[in-house]
Design an enzyme around this catalytic site. Structure first.
Site, PDB file in Angstrom:
ATOM      1  N   ASP A 134      37.111  26.357  31.154  1.00 41.36           N
ATOM      2  CA  ASP A 134      36.085  27.374  30.591  1.00 41.36           C
ATOM      3  C   ASP A 134      36.285  27.827  29.056  1.00 41.36           C
ATOM      4  O   ASP A 134      37.352  27.583  28.564  1.00 41.36           O
ATOM      5  CB  ASP A 134      35.919  28.760  31.658  1.00 41.36           C
ATOM      6  CG  ASP A 134      35.011  29.728  30.955  1.00 41.36           C
ATOM      7  OD1 ASP A 134      34.100  29.316  30.773  1.00 41.36           O
ATOM      8  OD2 ASP A 134      35.496  30.866  30.690  1.00 41.36           O
ATOM      9  N   ASP A 176      34.467  30.950  26.939  1.00 34.85           N
ATOM     10  CA  ASP A 176      34.707  32.132  26.508  1.00 34.85           C
ATOM     11  C   ASP A 176      35.530  33.077  27.431  1.00 34.85           C
ATOM     12  O   ASP A 176      35.320  32.946  28.747  1.00 34.85           O
ATOM     13  CB  ASP A 176      33.295  32.872  26.555  1.00 34.85           C
ATOM     14  CG  ASP A 176      32.232  32.339  25.771  1.00 34.85           C
ATOM     15  OD1 ASP A 176      32.584  32.400  24.340  1.00 34.85           O
ATOM     16  OD2 ASP A 176      31.380  31.754  25.966  1.00 34.85           O
ATOM     17  N   ASP A 221      38.104  32.243  33.625  1.00 34.86           N
ATOM     18  CA  ASP A 221      38.459  33.701  33.657  1.00 34.86           C
ATOM     19  C   ASP A 221      37.438  34.537  34.558  1.00 34.86           C
ATOM     20  O   ASP A 221      37.475  35.738  34.776  1.00 34.86           O
ATOM     21  CB  ASP A 221      38.547  34.250  32.170  1.00 34.86           C
ATOM     22  CG  ASP A 221      37.026  34.378  31.970  1.00 34.86           C
ATOM     23  OD1 ASP A 221      36.349  33.186  31.591  1.00 34.86           O
ATOM     24  OD2 ASP A 221      36.335  35.151  31.455  1.00 34.86           O
TER      25      ASP A 221
END
Length: 232
Positions: free
Chosen positions: A8, A10, A168
């Site tokens: 991922d 961000d 995250d």
């Protein structure tokens, strides 16, 4: 072939959630709405139009949502991109270099549209570390569905069973499981350790320093026969 690692963007590679929250707050305020910090932060990592539809209380195809998304992208370019190189999370460049040296295919799988992903990765100096980008709009369905992860695996020429997804957010974990990949969580972004484990993360790490050894040792089958959640 070595295990492929799908990251991922961000909150996983770059510490952009705070900047994105600032952007979203400005756009929501401009449109005469209010939102709490928690409401704003919870939308980070989702497709921008979906986030703004939720925050503005409008259908995702409402023209106001489209205008708000365009405004948010302009503000992100103005407010966040100039400092993007300083937002790369500690140890990430070194980890990516070590993985490439070991022959691991690397991809980014993100809810950003492709131009925005390229803009951010170029500004951070990370763009050339990746073999493939799978971005919102490049597959029929976005996270938490499997489509973007499977698109990345196909681009890398690696079977889903030989892929690890690092993210995250809960949607990253759910996407990995839906695609038959191994989900690793990191607590550098929007979701807590408990949330990531509850979503089905195989292991949760505090950052690149603890994540790195697990990835560098991942050339055996990354999917244990009877997975037990780990917290590292």
């Amino acid at each position: 072939m070595s295990t492929a690692i799908l990251f991922d963007l961000d909150g996983t590679l770059v510490d952009t959630p705070a900047g994105m929250t600032t952007v979203l707050r400005a756009v929501v305020t401009e449109h005469g709405r209010t939102a709490t910090d928690d409401q704003l932060r919870r939308t980070v990592g989702r497709p921008l139009t979906a986030s703004l539809a939720t925050l503005l209380g409008l259908p995702v195809d409402d023209p106001e949502v489209g205008r708000a998304a365009d405004r948010a992208r302009r503000l992100f370019t103005e407010l966040v991109i100039p400092s993007a190189a300083r937002l790369v999370l500690p140890g990430v460049p070194e980890l990516l270099a070590a993985l490439r040296d070991r022959g691991h295919p690397l991809a980014v799988v993100t809810s950003k549209v492709r131009p925005s992903a390229i803009e951010l990765l170029a500004a951070t100096g990370l763009l050339d570390a990746f073999d493939s980008l799978s971005c919102h709009g490049m597959a029929e369905r976005g996270k938490p569905h499997a489509d973007l992860a499977l698109l990345a695996a196909d681009a890398l020429g690696v079977s889903p069973a030989r892929c690890i997804v690092v993210g995250d957010a809960v949607d990253d974990v759910r996407m990995a499981n839906a695609a038959g990949m191994t989900p690793f969580g990191v607590t550098t972004g929007v979701a807590s350790r408990a949330e990531l484990l509850l979503a089905g993360a195989r292991a949760v790490f505090t950052g690149a320093d603890t994540l790195g050894p697990a990835l560098l040792l991942s050339d055996s089958d990354p999917r244990p026969a009877r997975p037990q959640p780990e917290v590292i």
